[in-house]
Enzyme design. Structure first.
Site, mmCIF file in Angstrom:
data_model
loop_
_atom_site.group_PDB
_atom_site.id
_atom_site.type_symbol
_atom_site.label_atom_id
_atom_site.label_comp_id
_atom_site.label_asym_id
_atom_site.label_seq_id
_atom_site.Cartn_x
_atom_site.Cartn_y
_atom_site.Cartn_z
ATOM 1 N N ASP A 326 0.843 -1.191 0.000
ATOM 2 C CA ASP A 326 0.000 0.000 0.000
ATOM 3 C C ASP A 326 0.880 1.243 0.000
ATOM 4 O O ASP A 326 1.970 1.235 0.580
ATOM 5 C CB ASP A 326 -0.897 0.019 1.239
ATOM 6 C CG ASP A 326 -2.127 -0.859 1.065
ATOM 7 O OD1 ASP A 326 -2.620 -0.968 -0.065
ATOM 8 O OD2 ASP A 326 -2.580 -1.438 2.061
ATOM 9 N N PHE A 394 -17.027 6.324 4.254
ATOM 10 C CA PHE A 394 -16.284 6.015 3.027
ATOM 11 C C PHE A 394 -16.360 4.513 2.759
ATOM 12 O O PHE A 394 -16.338 3.694 3.673
ATOM 13 C CB PHE A 394 -14.822 6.426 3.184
ATOM 14 C CG PHE A 394 -13.953 6.047 2.018
ATOM 15 C CD1 PHE A 394 -13.835 6.892 0.919
ATOM 16 C CD2 PHE A 394 -13.258 4.845 2.006
ATOM 17 C CE1 PHE A 394 -13.036 6.544 -0.156
ATOM 18 C CE2 PHE A 394 -12.459 4.486 0.938
ATOM 19 C CZ PHE A 394 -12.349 5.338 -0.148
ATOM 20 N N MET A 400 -16.020 7.720 -1.700
ATOM 21 C CA MET A 400 -16.309 9.055 -1.168
ATOM 22 C C MET A 400 -17.038 8.906 0.161
ATOM 23 O O MET A 400 -17.511 7.830 0.525
ATOM 24 C CB MET A 400 -17.148 9.873 -2.152
ATOM 25 C CG MET A 400 -18.497 9.286 -2.476
ATOM 26 S SD MET A 400 -19.386 10.292 -3.690
ATOM 27 C CE MET A 400 -20.858 9.304 -3.924
ATOM 28 N N ASP A 536 -4.077 -4.169 6.718
ATOM 29 C CA ASP A 536 -4.538 -4.047 8.098
ATOM 30 C C ASP A 536 -6.053 -3.989 8.228
ATOM 31 O O ASP A 536 -6.588 -4.196 9.310
ATOM 32 C CB ASP A 536 -3.926 -2.815 8.776
ATOM 33 C CG ASP A 536 -4.172 -1.540 7.993
ATOM 34 O OD1 ASP A 536 -5.015 -1.558 7.073
ATOM 35 O OD2 ASP A 536 -3.519 -0.518 8.291
#
Length: 698
Positions: A326, A394, A400, A536
């Site tokens: 990531d 989100f 969004m 995670d």
């Protein structure tokens, strides 16, 4: 034993340092004493048979012992003083087996010491169980079951693993991670709601839902894993064991044919000498250290504060071809923070600040909080009844978040393309000014978030992110090892390309969804590659499960930790780079000692073969000029036995690792351990022969 894995990282004062060294010596003393005891226990044939190479030596020891009692058991004894010679031989073979057992016991002992330290963090505690009607009752922690709710306040030990469902508090996790700094735990956070049994709450209060039954929690699993009680051999270890067994069989066939050849040249050979030749030729060095290397590999991972579910996971790290990382928190410093509001479509700074604040007021993420702080700093205000407003979380699909305001108004912030679609669905439109601003922020390496109210876009929030210093060099080292690095991010393609170029990754996946991660991993695996990734969140769980090596953060959700095959107690996503190095070091160590063990055969062969043909007067074979047949055999076997404990430190620590390609590493190991394995035994056997001659054993 220290009560956590990170005692080595502290920087004590001089007095503390002396005390720490004294304590370490005491620990090592008991570790070695226990290993010596366990080495005798492992002489049990039920255990010995699990290692084919060492089992051959074990059987040879019994046979030579019988020949010590009756030298004529298998025919006339041919040696001078056969009982003395056979007695010395059986003693040397016994210590060869014992040294191999001792090496494995040392590695296992280190794991048991870690397990003992972890057990100290486990204790039966009184838990405040919260009933459905709100009544709190005190119960034993061992009676808690998955799904139960408990109430903890400052000073309480968290009795079992769970998820925070209400409250916010600081938790001391030093018993698990070794870090003294408290960790903030709160409900509703994807990566800060998981708590571990045995940790202590040091402020405020929490309501926790238990996620594991007694005996199945995180610490329980850690104890089982580091103790190695259920360790199973890895695929490479099994394959190498089979290879060593086949080599032993080949050497057995060679030795069996030698008496006929010796008889042909009128040089009869005794059974003890044939057995000595067999033991000298089979790869006892790697056979005796093979299990130790595997256990030590898991131990080195544990020293990095990473818990691996199996040796298979550690070994797989050594074969990883593709590393999926990531962007945020791994390649960049962490949470992106709002740097600037950029208004468009004729709106002012104050207008975009008002809408951005409204869209972020229910957003508890670091990004959302930073947007709200920046808006408040600019004097943002939005008059509405909070009780009538509703937060919109989100999601990876909508990309969004925002707030449904009283009166039917909708404030949103998110990825530019997602906001465009949202506005169009409400009969609004975007403008070229939006695209130009979006591209400008992206080219700065920032993340642009569009802000809208109903069907109108008010502007862009510039989220700033910084690439971690030194990360480019680490990726370069991985590239030299033949590992491709792939950055995964929810950012747009322009931002992703800027960050990817600055960080030096090989490729990137922009605007990635959980499905994109799994699809990419499967695509790489379909070409025969092994893939590793970190994660995670619950959204990462499917990809972590699909990857060959999945490393979950300790601060992550239970779903992520259970889907992965490693858990990083420090929650440092870049740790995966170190784990890959450890995995490769494990494979290199195993290969180096295998090369050394096989190369040793050349010297041992030339030491013992002249003994077999001594009656044929083939003196040219004895170019090492060893004193006598008995001395030659004893010297070769003493070297064969002593080389095992000599290499225990290397097996535990691992061969020095350099970020090179597989071919470069192979060439280096052949040069160092192959050539060294040919030369070293010639010198050592000759020195042992001289010593034997001096003490009169020849």
């Amino acid at each position: 034993m220290a009560t956590n894995f990170k005692a080595r990282r502290t920087n004590p004062r001089s007095g503390d340092r002396r005390q720490a060294r004294k304590k370490a010596k005491t620990i090592n003393k008991w570790l070695y004493l226990r290993a010596m005891k366990d080495a005798f226990v492992k002489l049990n044939p039920k255990y010995a048979i699990k290692n084919p190479v060492i089992f051959v030596v074990w059987v040879a020891t019994i046979i030579i012992l019988l020949l010590t009692i009756d030298p004529n058991l298998f025919g006339p004894a041919l040696q001078k003083n056969p009982q003395v010679f056979n007695g010395l031989l059986s003693g040397i073979l016994f210590f060869t087996v014992w040294f191999a057992n001792f090496a494995e016991a040392i590695a296992q002992g280190r794991g048991k010491a870690q397990a003992d330290a972890l057990r100290l963090t486990k204790s039966e505690a009184i838990a405040k169980k919260l009933a459905a009607d709100g009544i709190i009752s005190e119960v034993s922690s061992t009676s808690l079951r998955q799904g139960d709710n408990i109430y903890v306040i400052a000073g309480d030990i968290i009795p079992a693993d769970g998820e925070v469902i209400m409250g916010i508090a600081s938790v001391d996790e030093s018993a698990i991670t070794g870090e003294s700094a408290p960790v903030l735990k709160e409900s509703g956070s994807d990566v800060a709601s998981s708590v571990t049994g045995g940790t202590r709450i040091i402020s405020d209060e929490l309501i926790i839902r238990i996620t594991h039954d007694p005996g199945k929690g995180f610490i329980d699993r850690m104890i089982v894993l580091v103790e190695g009680a259920e360790r199973s051999k890895t695929p490479n270890e099994i394959a190498l064991t089979v290879l060593l067994a086949v080599l032993s069989l080949v050497f057995l066939l060679v030795v069996v044919t030698l008496p006929a050849l010796a008889y042909y040249v009128n040089s009869p050979v005794s059974v003890p000498v044939l057995i000595a030749l067999l033991v000298a030729l089979i790869p006892t060095t790697i056979g005796g250290l093979l299990s130790t290397i595997g256990i030590a590999g898991m131990d080195r991972v544990a020293q990095f504060n990473v818990i691996a579910t199996s040796g298979r996971a550690v070994e797989a790290c050594g074969d990883v071809n593709t590393l999926v990382l990531d962007k945020t928190g791994t390649i960049t410093l962490g949470n992106r923070l709002a740097e600037e509001f950029i208004p468009i479509n004729g709106h002012s700074i104050s207008e975009i600040a008002n809408v951005a604040w409204a869209a972020s007021v229910f957003d508890n993420t670091p990004e959302g909080k930073s947007i709200a702080r920046l808006a408040e700093k600019l004097g943002a205000r939005f008059d509405f009844d909070f009780n009538q407003a509703e937060g919109v979380d989100f999601s990876a699909k909508t990309r969004m978040s925002g707030t449904n305001l009283p009166g039917g108004y909708e404030a949103r912030k998110g990825a530019v393309e997602a906001i465009k679609e949202f506005v169009r669905s409400r009969n609004g439109r975007d403008t070229p000014e939006l695209d130009a601003t979006y591209e400008r922020v992206s080219r700065l390496g920032g993340t642009p978030l569009a802000v809208s109210l109903d069907n109108e876009i008010y502007g862009i929030v510039y989220l700033k992110d910084i690439v971690k210093p030194g990360i480019r060099d680490r990726f370069l080292a991985l590239r030299r090892m033949g590992v491709d690095t792939i950055m995964v991010t929810g950012d747009n393609g322009i931002t992703a390309s800027v960050i990817a170029k600055e960080a030096g990754v090989d490729d990137f996946i922009a605007e990635a969804t959980p499905e994109d991660k799994i699809s990419f991993i499967k695509k790489e695996q379909a070409t025969g590659k092994l893939v590793a990734m970190t994660g995670d969140g619950t959204n990462d769980a499917p990809a972590l499960a699909q990857a060959n090596v999945g490393v979950a953060m300790n601060t992550g959700t239970q779903a992520a930790k259970e889907a992965a095959n490693m858990v990083d107690l420090d929650s440092d996503p870049t740790k995966l780079i170190d784990i890959i190095s450890i995995g490769k070091q494990l494979l290199i160590t195993r290969g180096a000692l295998t090369i050394f063990s096989i190369a040793n055969d050349i010297a041992k062969y030339f030491a013992i073969i002249p003994v077999i043909f001594v009656a044929a007067n083939l003196q040219s074979l004895n170019f090492m000029n060893l004193t006598s047949p008995n001395s030659a055999v004893l010297s070769a076997l003493i070297y064969n036995a002593l080389i095992i404990p000599a290499f225990i430190p290397l097996a535990l620590k691992g061969v020095r690792f350099s970020p090179l390609t597989a071919n470069q590493l192979l060439q280096r190991n052949i040069l160092i351990y192959g050539l060294g394995g040919v030369i070293a035994p010639f010198i050592a056997i000759k020195l042992i022969d001289l010593l034997i001659t001096v003490v009169g054993l020849a």
